[in-house]
Write a protein that holds these residues in place. Sequence first.
Motif, mmCIF file in Angstrom:
data_model
loop_
_atom_site.group_PDB
_atom_site.id
_atom_site.type_symbol
_atom_site.label_atom_id
_atom_site.label_comp_id
_atom_site.label_asym_id
_atom_site.label_seq_id
_atom_site.Cartn_x
_atom_site.Cartn_y
_atom_site.Cartn_z
ATOM 1 N N GLN A 64 0.831 -1.202 0.000
ATOM 2 C CA GLN A 64 0.000 0.000 0.000
ATOM 3 C C GLN A 64 0.866 1.252 0.000
ATOM 4 O OE1 GLN A 64 -2.126 -1.184 3.622
ATOM 5 N NE2 GLN A 64 -4.030 -0.938 2.468
ATOM 6 N N ALA A 65 0.295 2.340 -0.501
ATOM 7 C CA ALA A 65 0.946 3.644 -0.476
ATOM 8 C C ALA A 65 0.620 4.342 0.842
ATOM 9 C CB ALA A 65 0.482 4.484 -1.657
ATOM 10 N N GLU A 66 1.189 5.511 1.016
ATOM 11 C CA GLU A 66 0.977 6.263 2.251
ATOM 12 C C GLU A 66 -0.486 6.625 2.470
ATOM 13 O OE1 GLU A 66 2.774 10.236 4.459
ATOM 14 O OE2 GLU A 66 3.715 9.474 2.653
ATOM 15 N N ASP A 67 -1.233 6.857 1.400
ATOM 16 C CA ASP A 67 -2.643 7.221 1.520
ATOM 17 C C ASP A 67 -3.558 6.008 1.737
ATOM 18 O OD1 ASP A 67 -2.615 6.065 -0.986
ATOM 19 O OD2 ASP A 67 -3.397 7.821 -2.045
ATOM 20 N N GLY A 68 -2.987 4.794 1.785
ATOM 21 C CA GLY A 68 -3.775 3.590 2.035
ATOM 22 C C GLY A 68 -4.213 2.860 0.776
ATOM 23 N N SER A 69 -3.981 3.448 -0.371
ATOM 24 C CA SER A 69 -4.389 2.787 -1.611
ATOM 25 C C SER A 69 -3.433 1.640 -1.925
ATOM 26 C CB SER A 69 -4.415 3.778 -2.764
ATOM 27 O OG SER A 69 -3.117 4.289 -3.000
ATOM 28 N N GLU A 70 -3.972 0.604 -2.542
ATOM 29 C CA GLU A 70 -3.157 -0.546 -2.923
ATOM 30 C C GLU A 70 -2.338 -0.192 -4.156
ATOM 31 O OE1 GLU A 70 -4.216 -4.728 -4.815
ATOM 32 O OE2 GLU A 70 -4.770 -4.650 -2.689
ATOM 33 N N VAL A 71 -1.020 -0.427 -4.056
ATOM 34 C CA VAL A 71 -0.140 -0.095 -5.177
ATOM 35 C C VAL A 71 0.538 -1.328 -5.768
ATOM 36 C CG1 VAL A 71 0.274 2.271 -4.435
ATOM 37 C CG2 VAL A 71 1.771 0.446 -3.611
ATOM 38 N N GLY A 72 0.334 -2.485 -5.161
ATOM 39 C CA GLY A 72 0.925 -3.701 -5.701
ATOM 40 C C GLY A 72 0.326 -4.939 -5.068
ATOM 41 N N ARG A 73 0.244 -6.007 -5.862
ATOM 42 C CA ARG A 73 -0.283 -7.286 -5.391
ATOM 43 C C ARG A 73 0.376 -8.383 -6.204
ATOM 44 N NH1 ARG A 73 -5.208 -9.537 -2.861
ATOM 45 N NH2 ARG A 73 -5.690 -7.437 -2.210
ATOM 46 N N LYS A 74 0.748 -9.475 -5.531
ATOM 47 C CA LYS A 74 1.406 -10.563 -6.237
ATOM 48 C C LYS A 74 1.074 -11.889 -5.566
ATOM 49 C CE LYS A 74 5.840 -12.009 -8.084
ATOM 50 N NZ LYS A 74 7.226 -11.612 -8.340
ATOM 51 N N ASP A 75 0.793 -12.906 -6.394
ATOM 52 C CA ASP A 75 0.598 -14.271 -5.921
ATOM 53 C C ASP A 75 1.919 -15.019 -6.066
ATOM 54 O OD1 ASP A 75 -2.082 -13.897 -5.319
ATOM 55 O OD2 ASP A 75 -2.747 -14.532 -7.302
ATOM 56 N N VAL A 76 2.381 -15.604 -4.968
ATOM 57 C CA VAL A 76 3.640 -16.334 -4.948
ATOM 58 C C VAL A 76 3.330 -17.817 -4.825
ATOM 59 C CG1 VAL A 76 5.831 -16.656 -3.745
ATOM 60 C CG2 VAL A 76 4.767 -14.387 -3.827
ATOM 61 N N THR A 77 3.773 -18.613 -5.794
ATOM 62 C CA THR A 77 3.564 -20.063 -5.762
ATOM 63 C C THR A 77 4.606 -20.695 -4.847
ATOM 64 O OG1 THR A 77 2.717 -20.026 -8.011
ATOM 65 C CG2 THR A 77 3.430 -22.154 -7.151
ATOM 66 N N VAL A 78 4.131 -21.529 -3.926
ATOM 67 C CA VAL A 78 5.013 -22.226 -2.984
ATOM 68 C C VAL A 78 4.874 -23.713 -3.280
ATOM 69 C CG1 VAL A 78 5.557 -22.604 -0.564
ATOM 70 C CG2 VAL A 78 4.583 -20.422 -1.286
ATOM 71 N N ASP A 79 5.867 -24.272 -4.003
ATOM 72 C CA ASP A 79 5.781 -25.687 -4.360
ATOM 73 C C ASP A 79 7.072 -26.447 -4.039
ATOM 74 O OD1 ASP A 79 7.352 -24.546 -6.266
ATOM 75 O OD2 ASP A 79 6.183 -25.241 -7.973
ATOM 76 N N GLN A 80 7.957 -25.828 -3.255
ATOM 77 C CA GLN A 80 9.181 -26.503 -2.868
ATOM 78 C C GLN A 80 8.858 -27.651 -1.913
ATOM 79 O OE1 GLN A 80 8.587 -23.266 -2.779
ATOM 80 N NE2 GLN A 80 10.321 -22.090 -3.520
ATOM 81 N N ARG A 81 9.629 -28.735 -2.004
ATOM 82 C CA ARG A 81 9.392 -29.901 -1.160
ATOM 83 C C ARG A 81 10.171 -29.751 0.147
ATOM 84 N NH1 ARG A 81 6.660 -33.961 -3.268
ATOM 85 N NH2 ARG A 81 7.566 -35.469 -1.839
ATOM 86 N N ALA A 82 9.741 -28.831 0.965
ATOM 87 C CA ALA A 82 10.370 -28.584 2.263
ATOM 88 C C ALA A 82 9.288 -28.164 3.250
ATOM 89 C CB ALA A 82 11.426 -27.489 2.141
ATOM 90 N N GLY A 83 9.540 -28.368 4.523
ATOM 91 C CA GLY A 83 8.573 -27.993 5.545
ATOM 92 C C GLY A 83 8.529 -26.499 5.801
ATOM 93 N N GLN A 84 9.675 -25.825 5.592
ATOM 94 C CA GLN A 84 9.732 -24.377 5.751
ATOM 95 C C GLN A 84 10.417 -23.786 4.540
ATOM 96 O OE1 GLN A 84 11.192 -22.896 9.483
ATOM 97 N NE2 GLN A 84 11.853 -20.980 8.584
ATOM 98 N N VAL A 85 9.778 -22.815 3.938
ATOM 99 C CA VAL A 85 10.305 -22.182 2.733
ATOM 100 C C VAL A 85 10.543 -20.707 3.036
ATOM 101 C CG1 VAL A 85 9.842 -21.598 0.330
ATOM 102 C CG2 VAL A 85 9.050 -23.786 1.252
ATOM 103 N N ASP A 86 11.794 -20.252 2.864
ATOM 104 C CA ASP A 86 12.141 -18.840 2.967
ATOM 105 C C ASP A 86 12.468 -18.354 1.567
ATOM 106 O OD1 ASP A 86 12.091 -18.088 5.783
ATOM 107 O OD2 ASP A 86 13.663 -19.595 6.026
ATOM 108 N N THR A 87 11.792 -17.324 1.141
ATOM 109 C CA THR A 87 12.019 -16.813 -0.206
ATOM 110 C C THR A 87 11.960 -15.292 -0.196
ATOM 111 O OG1 THR A 87 11.304 -16.982 -2.505
ATOM 112 C CG2 THR A 87 9.571 -16.975 -0.850
ATOM 113 N N GLU A 88 12.705 -14.692 -1.119
ATOM 114 C CA GLU A 88 12.643 -13.248 -1.304
ATOM 115 C C GLU A 88 11.940 -12.969 -2.628
ATOM 116 O OE1 GLU A 88 16.229 -11.078 -0.807
ATOM 117 O OE2 GLU A 88 16.346 -11.590 1.323
ATOM 118 N N VAL A 89 10.969 -12.097 -2.566
ATOM 119 C CA VAL A 89 10.128 -11.803 -3.718
ATOM 120 C C VAL A 89 10.184 -10.304 -3.979
ATOM 121 C CG1 VAL A 89 7.766 -11.877 -4.590
ATOM 122 C CG2 VAL A 89 8.585 -13.683 -3.074
#
Length: 136
Positions: free
Chosen positions: A89-114
């Motif tokens: 969101q921007a400072e005024d509260g409006s949404e400025v970005g949205r992204k769906d991140v697919t999590v399909d790694q075969r691990a119990g905990q996934v750390d990723t940078e997007v």
Amino acid sequence: MTAVRDGLPEGRYGRSADARADRKLKIVGSVLGVALLGVIAWSGISYISGQDLSGRVITWDAVSDHAVKVHLEVVKDADAKGVCTLRSQAEDGSEVGRKDVTVDQRAGQVDTEVTLRTTKRATNAVLVGCTAAGKG
């Protein structure tokens, strides 16, 4: 001079009806309170155990006027797959970005940078939620 009494002598005739009613109310209230706590605990445990994926934003950084770098951590079953939705969101509260991140790694905990692209300078990055896509 005669003394005037306002009530019965204490302890002479047993407990009054008010004291018995007060004791019953305390017992009923305690039983109902314990039952309510049990329902809350049961619903909380069933909600947590029913989730295949849970995630959280560890850190985020607005790297430019049109991008936010997000460190996302997802905890899941090793064979679970799903999608986590990030929003900015921007400072005024409006949404400025949205992204769906697919999590399909075969691990119990996934750390990723997007990197989340934005239409203007973002002031936050939040995880909207994670949903399971099936196992296999």
